[in-house]
Write an enzyme that holds these catalytic residues in place. Sequence first.
Site, PDB file in Angstrom:
ATOM      1  N   HIS A  24      36.462  47.520  39.898  1.00 19.02           N
ATOM      2  CA  HIS A  24      36.160  46.743  41.106  1.00 19.02           C
ATOM      3  C   HIS A  24      35.714  47.669  42.226  1.00 19.02           C
ATOM      4  O   HIS A  24      36.088  48.833  42.272  1.00 19.02           O
ATOM      5  CB  HIS A  24      37.383  45.941  41.554  1.00 19.02           C
TER       6      HIS A  24
ATOM      7  N   HIS B 244      35.680  47.983  46.406  1.00 18.16           N
ATOM      8  CA  HIS B 244      36.220  47.512  47.674  1.00 18.16           C
ATOM      9  C   HIS B 244      35.114  47.567  48.727  1.00 18.16           C
ATOM     10  O   HIS B 244      34.365  48.547  48.786  1.00 18.16           O
ATOM     11  CB  HIS B 244      37.330  48.443  48.184  1.00 18.16           C
TER      12      HIS B 244
HETATM   13  P1  AMP Z   1      42.846  49.586  43.458  1.00 21.77           P
HETATM   14  O1  AMP Z   1      43.940  50.420  44.039  1.00 21.77           O
HETATM   15  O2  AMP Z   1      41.488  50.190  43.697  1.00 21.77           O
HETATM   16  O3  AMP Z   1      43.102  49.282  41.989  1.00 21.77           O
HETATM   17  O4  AMP Z   1      42.864  48.242  44.263  1.00 21.77           O
HETATM   18  C1  AMP Z   1      43.363  47.031  43.779  1.00 21.77           C
HETATM   19  C2  AMP Z   1      43.257  46.029  44.902  1.00 21.77           C
HETATM   20  O5  AMP Z   1      43.444  44.748  44.364  1.00 21.77           O
HETATM   21  C3  AMP Z   1      44.310  46.234  45.995  1.00 21.77           C
HETATM   22  O6  AMP Z   1      43.653  46.424  47.235  1.00 21.77           O
HETATM   23  C4  AMP Z   1      45.103  44.934  45.952  1.00 21.77           C
HETATM   24  O7  AMP Z   1      45.505  44.495  47.218  1.00 21.77           O
HETATM   25  C5  AMP Z   1      44.125  43.968  45.309  1.00 21.77           C
HETATM   26  N1  AMP Z   1      44.742  42.859  44.587  1.00 21.77           N
HETATM   27  C6  AMP Z   1      45.725  42.931  43.654  1.00 21.77           C
HETATM   28  N2  AMP Z   1      46.013  41.701  43.194  1.00 21.77           N
HETATM   29  C7  AMP Z   1      45.182  40.841  43.836  1.00 21.77           C
HETATM   30  C8  AMP Z   1      44.989  39.425  43.798  1.00 21.77           C
HETATM   31  N3  AMP Z   1      45.720  38.636  43.001  1.00 21.77           N
HETATM   32  N4  AMP Z   1      44.035  38.883  44.581  1.00 21.77           N
HETATM   33  C9  AMP Z   1      43.289  39.675  45.399  1.00 21.77           C
HETATM   34  N5  AMP Z   1      43.428  41.003  45.475  1.00 21.77           N
HETATM   35  C10 AMP Z   1      44.361  41.591  44.719  1.00 21.77           C
END
Ligand code: AMP
Length: 138
Positions: free
Chosen positions: A99, A101
């Site tokens: 993903h 950001h």
């Molecule tokens: P990363 O550390 O790059 O893997 O970021 C994962 C991101 O996913 C974090 O910023 C979380 O807040 C976000 N996240 C986790 N679960 C969900 C969810 N159910 N809906 C939206 N965002 C999420």
Amino acid sequence: MKDCVFCQIVAGKLPCAKVYEDDDIISFMDINPIAEAHTLVISKGHYEYVHQCPPEILSSLAAKLPDIADAVFQVSGAEGYNILCNSGRAAGQVVPHMHYHIIPRFSGDGLLGEWVVKQYDNPDKMEDLCQRIRQKLN
Ligand code: AMP
Ligand code: ZN
């Protein structure tokens, strides 16, 4: 991937605040934002690292990224934004489903911190690494 949070969102088994969807990607609001309007863009398929994602899926994502970033930029009223992709746990990836950001930024907001830059100890090191990476790409 049964246990993957993002796969469950793609499958509609978990809710999300969706801003965009097409055949290859989906974009939704980060549930624990580090800034207001923090938005995620993910592939629908489950790939952990960027390099594991098929180029055509990455192309779809990259093609839509400017529009989504522009919408986030305008709505957040930010002065800038980071587009950030953590690939691998050591890089800060918590959800092992690729993903990007989109993080709105304001001067002095203190997010993400400043990079601590380094110098190569050995002047030949950079050239050596450069050649080895180039060989992998040939
Ligand atoms: P990363 O550390 O790059 O893997 O970021 C994962 C991101 O996913 C974090 O910023 C979380 O807040 C976000 N996240 C986790 N679960 C969900 C969810 N159910 N809906 C939206 N965002 C999420
Ligand atoms: Zn997944």
